[in-house]
Scaffold this motif. Structure first.
Motif, short mmCIF file in Angstrom:
data_model
loop_
_atom_site.label_atom_id
_atom_site.label_comp_id
_atom_site.label_asym_id
_atom_site.label_seq_id
_atom_site.Cartn_x
_atom_site.Cartn_y
_atom_site.Cartn_z
N THR A 11 -13.08 -3.56 12.25
CA THR A 11 -13.24 -2.10 12.25
C THR A 11 -14.41 -1.68 11.39
O THR A 11 -15.21 -0.82 11.79
CB THR A 11 -11.94 -1.42 11.77
OG1 THR A 11 -10.84 -1.94 12.52
CG2 THR A 11 -11.99 0.09 11.97
N ASP A 20 -9.75 1.60 2.06
CA ASP A 20 -8.89 1.38 3.23
C ASP A 20 -8.46 -0.08 3.28
O ASP A 20 -8.97 -0.92 2.54
CB ASP A 20 -9.66 1.75 4.52
CG ASP A 20 -8.74 1.88 5.74
OD1 ASP A 20 -7.50 1.87 5.58
OD2 ASP A 20 -9.27 1.99 6.86
N ASP A 43 0.83 -1.21 0.00
CA ASP A 43 0.00 0.00 0.00
C ASP A 43 0.86 1.26 0.00
O ASP A 43 0.67 2.18 -0.79
CB ASP A 43 -0.95 0.00 1.22
CG ASP A 43 -0.22 -0.25 2.54
OD1 ASP A 43 0.71 -1.07 2.55
OD2 ASP A 43 -0.60 0.37 3.55
N SER A 75 -8.25 -6.13 7.54
CA SER A 75 -7.70 -7.46 7.84
C SER A 75 -8.76 -8.34 8.47
O SER A 75 -9.28 -9.24 7.82
CB SER A 75 -6.40 -7.41 8.64
OG SER A 75 -6.37 -6.40 9.60
N SER A 76 -9.15 -8.12 9.70
CA SER A 76 -10.19 -8.98 10.31
C SER A 76 -11.59 -8.55 9.87
O SER A 76 -12.53 -9.34 9.92
CB SER A 76 -10.09 -8.91 11.83
OG SER A 76 -10.46 -7.61 12.29
N GLY A 77 -11.74 -7.30 9.49
CA GLY A 77 -13.07 -6.77 9.17
C GLY A 77 -13.77 -6.18 10.39
O GLY A 77 -14.85 -5.61 10.27
O1 PRT Z 1 -0.40 3.93 12.13
P1 PRT Z 1 0.41 4.99 11.40
O2 PRT Z 1 -0.42 6.15 10.97
O3 PRT Z 1 1.69 5.34 12.08
O4 PRT Z 1 0.91 4.36 10.04
P2 PRT Z 1 0.35 3.13 9.32
O5 PRT Z 1 -1.10 2.89 9.61
O6 PRT Z 1 0.73 3.27 7.88
O7 PRT Z 1 1.25 2.01 9.97
P3 PRT Z 1 0.81 0.64 10.64
O8 PRT Z 1 1.98 0.20 11.45
O9 PRT Z 1 -0.53 0.74 11.27
O10 PRT Z 1 0.69 -0.30 9.36
C1 PRT Z 1 1.84 -0.68 8.66
C2 PRT Z 1 1.44 -1.58 7.50
O11 PRT Z 1 0.74 -2.73 7.98
C3 PRT Z 1 0.49 -0.96 6.50
O12 PRT Z 1 1.19 -0.13 5.60
C4 PRT Z 1 -0.10 -2.20 5.83
O13 PRT Z 1 0.74 -2.63 4.77
C5 PRT Z 1 -0.04 -3.26 6.94
N1 PRT Z 1 -1.37 -3.62 7.48
C6 PRT Z 1 -1.84 -4.88 7.56
C7 PRT Z 1 -2.32 -2.80 7.96
C8 PRT Z 1 -3.41 -3.61 8.34
N2 PRT Z 1 -3.07 -4.90 8.08
C9 PRT Z 1 -4.60 -3.02 8.91
N3 PRT Z 1 -5.56 -3.72 9.21
N4 PRT Z 1 -2.36 -1.46 8.15
C10 PRT Z 1 -3.47 -0.91 8.70
N5 PRT Z 1 -4.57 -1.63 9.07
C11 PRT Z 1 -5.72 -0.85 9.68
C12 PRT Z 1 -6.73 -0.38 8.62
O14 PRT Z 1 -6.31 0.84 8.04
C13 PRT Z 1 -8.00 -0.22 9.46
O15 PRT Z 1 -8.05 1.02 10.12
O16 PRT Z 1 -6.46 -1.62 10.59
C14 PRT Z 1 -7.85 -1.32 10.48
C15 PRT Z 1 -8.62 -2.51 9.98
O17 PRT Z 1 -8.25 -3.66 10.67
P4 PRT Z 1 -9.38 -4.80 10.91
O18 PRT Z 1 -8.61 -5.96 11.49
O19 PRT Z 1 -10.34 -4.23 11.90
O20 PRT Z 1 -10.00 -5.15 9.60
#
Ligand code: PRT
Ligand code: MG
Length: 238
Positions: free
Chosen positions: A172, A165, A78, A168-170
């Motif tokens: 959120t 966006d 991403d 992963s788990s869904g």
């Molecule tokens: O958090 P910050 O603003 O510092 O930066 P960031 O969000 O880019 O970093 P970080 O560490 O959160 O994520 C680093 C990398 O992890 C991302 O660039 C993705 O490649 C990877 N990754 C894998 C994810 C997720 N899974 C993920 N689920 N990054 C973010 N999410 C967030 C998503 O944006 C949403 O808000 O988690 C939420 C959804 O999760 P579920 O499990 O509820 O579906």
């Protein structure tokens, strides 16, 4: 740091990327001497005098590697797509931090009908480039609204009709009364290498890359069947 000829600097973010990379680094014989979650240090020493880890924002990793401030980086696809990929090779999909880039809307929103009718949707996202490309490919006209986080809120408060966006788990999406309606692509973290560093530090980087690849193979956390060496950069390992 990255310029020191006989050293290797690896850029990565704390949180899920560090957590999932640490076992692979360990298998490659590299152990950080500080824990980024508890230490405030941004430069972590390791058990190797000539290997450093630098802790940066996930979206800044490609920039550090592009300019050679770090030789190697670990970043999500991403983040790499938004950056554009200038200045580094992307030889290895580590198949860690896996998730999916999705389009999501409120549960009661009829996305298919809106698309069919050619409605001009407002889409909130942190991933402008990816979203722009996706909707252009579909021939859809959308108004993109750049956000830096908490995209899930945008449809609830009427800022946008849809979001792009990572999911992963869904959980959120669910917790915010949203549903995924389209998958844009699967996302996982990749290892990237500064192009110049690979040339001038080849002797140092090459064994580390091999170790990383071997570690990925042996590491049960990583499903090797999914670890791909991209064709264009395959020669890095030969
Ligand atoms: O958090 P910050 O603003 O510092 O930066 P960031 O969000 O880019 O970093 P970080 O560490 O959160 O994520 C680093 C990398 O992890 C991302 O660039 C993705 O490649 C990877 N990754 C894998 C994810 C997720 N899974 C993920 N689920 N990054 C973010 N999410 C967030 C998503 O944006 C949403 O808000 O988690 C939420 C959804 O999760 P579920 O499990 O509820 O579906
Ligand atoms: Mg985050």
């Amino acid at each position: 740091m990255g310029r020191i000829m006989n050293s290797i600097t690896i850029a990565l973010s704390k949180g899920r990327i560090f957590d999932e990379t640490a076992p692979m680094l360990k298998a490659a014989g590299i152990v950080a001497l500080d824990d980024p979650e508890t230490s405030r240090k941004l430069i972590l020493t390791t058990n190797h005098a000539n290997v450093w880890l630098i802790i940066v924002r996930a979206s800044d990793v490609p920039t550090y590697v592009q300019y050679g401030a770090a030789d190697i980086g670990i970043a999500g696809k991403d983040v790499l797509l938004e950056h554009g990929g200038a200045g580094f090779y992307q030889p290895l999909d580590l198949n860690i931090a896996s998730c999916r880039m999705m389009v999501a809307v409120q549960k009661d929103f009829d996305y298919e009908t809106a698309v069919r009718q050619g409605a001009r949707l407002r889409v909130a996202t942190k991933y402008l480039r990816t979203a722009q490309e996706h909707f252009a490919e579909k021939g859809m006209h959308v108004d993109l609204i750049k956000l830096y986080g908490s995209m899930e809120l945008a449809p609830i408060v009427g800022l946008a009709d849809a979001i792009v966006d990572l999911v992963s788990s869904g959980n959120t999406l669910n917790a915010n009364q949203l549903k995924a309606v389209e998958e844009i692509m699967p996302v996982s973290a990749r290892l990237i290498i500064n192009q110049a560093a690979l040339k001038v530090k080849r002797a140092l980087i090459q064994p580390m890359l091999k170790a990383f690849l071997e570690a990925a193979k042996k590491n049960s956390v990583v499903n090797m069947s999914k670890v791909k060496v991209q064709h264009r950069d395959r020669n890095l390992f030969l």
